[in-house]
Design an enzyme around this catalytic site. Sequence first.
Site: not given
Lengths: 376, 376
Positions: A93, A267
């Site tokens: 991320d 996720d």
Amino acid sequence: MIENFSFSLLATDGKARRGEISMPRGRIRTPAFMPVGTGGTVKAMYMDQVRGVGADIILGNTYHLMLRPGAERVARLGGLHEFARWPHPILTDSGGFQVMSLSKLRKLTEHGVTFRSHIDGSPYEMSPERSIEIQGLLHSDIQMQLDECTALPADAKEIERAMELSLRWAERCKTAFGDQPGKAMFGIVQGGDIAPLRVRSAQALSAMDLKGYAIGGLAVGEPQAVMLDMLDITCPELPTQKPRYLMGVGTPDDILKSVARGIDMFDCVMPTRAGRHGLAYTRRGKINLRNARHADDPRPLDEESDCPAARDYSRAYLHHLVRSQEALGAMLLTWNNLSYYQKLMQHIRDAIEAGQFDARAAVITEGWARGDLPPL
Amino acid sequence: MIENFSFSLLATDGKARRGEISMPRGRIRTPAFMPVGTGGTVKAMYMDQVRGVGADIILGNTYHLMLRPGAERVARLGGLHEFARWPHPILTDSGGFQVMSLSKLRKLTEHGVTFRSHIDGSPYEMSPERSIEIQGLLHSDIQMQLDECTALPADAKEIERAMELSLRWAERCKTAFGDQPGKAMFGIVQGGDIAPLRVRSAQALSAMDLKGYAIGGLAVGEPQAVMLDMLDITCPELPTQKPRYLMGVGTPDDILKSVARGIDMFDCVMPTRAGRHGLAYTRRGKINLRNARHADDPRPLDEESDCPAARDYSRAYLHHLVRSQEALGAMLLTWNNLSYYQKLMQHIRDAIEAGQFDARAAVITEGWARGDLPPL
């Protein structure tokens, strides 16, 4: 040897998509679930177990890794794959989400964010360029643009401001990322729960011709129906030939319903976090091993599973480990949960290939609804 | 299929003994180190890893298991081997040591001990007969007599009183254990740091013709030299043809020096506990992975080890895991430590067989003294 990052759509069934992402470090069968390896480890798991349950890719958290052990250090040690002994694809991320939720003394400007570490209070700066630089130092295969994610419910003006800022940061991240054929940088659709803002964000990002698109700012407190509405509105605005990643989602039910709307990647910390709290995901729904009903139960979680954690250990033993706060309890339940999530994704992929997605999703959902085995 | 518990002395080198215990559930190569599986789990380890590093037998703590999950429950679930998925030999302590160190509101009489659980305060009674009954319910292969262990330093009168009580309890445990050819009940030599009391205890127990003898009440606060003196005094009083178990010991150095005095079996929480505190036992001594010197070190703990935890992970990664309090740090360091302890035992056994015990022990000790690799 695959040299370029690419995505192929292999089959569709309604809006559900069966695809494959290829890149030098490996292929990712989609729909895919990415176990979360926050700080360079999928908590309480050996990496060979993570691979063994069927994960093609894991996620690393830029915020955690930049604070500890530090991005430059990971780079000196050969990158995150080498450091954590996971030679397969890694998505990172941008760090933005955790800067906003975990750090202290945040200040956000057009340029970026300054903040202090939640670990030791030391100061950091995060800009779109620095986020991409850090993700590069980590050797991340799929990098995410820096964005500003708004917790819901929120004021429309605030959602719009953050969404527009995120679009400008997407451009800066694209420039910073440059031309890396074997890797990808994904843009992130924002816009909260406001349909026109989601459409505006998706269209503007699509025009940037990125290698993939995430949908962010969902599963942040809104009802599931709102999240699914936003997917219904957003997915049609995204290019068909690019992977779509729904960030931070979710429960097995969220996943089924999001795949039905055209999502390719997920996720979530749920399977790993739940495993550390005595909860097991199974085809019979979520089972709380702390419950006294398991104390004398010699049956395994799922006698048909090929995961040793699900098949070989009695519920009585798991109950005992959880009650005693033994590390092995978290180890076994995390293993079971990641195995279950990966099996779910395999069932989803098979169902789409067979053109049976809706029917098989209904069977899976019925299994959860039927619930656990009756007590002995 | 071996039907009877037996011990064979295969070789001696000075006072050091190389032997083998046989019993229906397997053989134990001695000198042996028994990993401690307190509550039905060797903390942070899968049982196949415990077996994989070379353990022939593990230890279970009667006190912990009687409180949780309960001895009768373990029996209903098929015994501790089945419950914890360790089909090989198990030794259980009597529970006495932990009753004295962990429980609340203890009252000791000739009959036994009453106490309250440190977990929930519920009342229990432990007598020699009940200890043997519980160990039987656990299906323990090697059971220990109930004794009273005196922490050192202590008053001579008090040490003598506890030693004499332990002798009377040994008789009662022998009667309670009865005739179980495939299993064993060991007596425990007490007597603190007072040589004549140790001799009296060892002689009286020897006269009972038990299947094995433990030496208890050492490594309870006294200097190593005192412990070794007590071994020098006690071992000659024990029958040659029975195994000798030094309870709760110890460091690798304690083990080397105790083997040299004729000890065959050891157990200790050190390798497992140290693994949860960032400490690694290696042929280069004890390494503290928390230390900043490891933060950028790509070298493994021991490149020559066949244990993946020692060989495949960088010190930098282990340092990071320990600093971040990640479960995997405890998992890997515990694995490394149990592997190192078992390798040490294998080296000891090989050295005795080769008639090289003193020389090889000196080489091992020199390796520890030389210390860790220089920093990069």
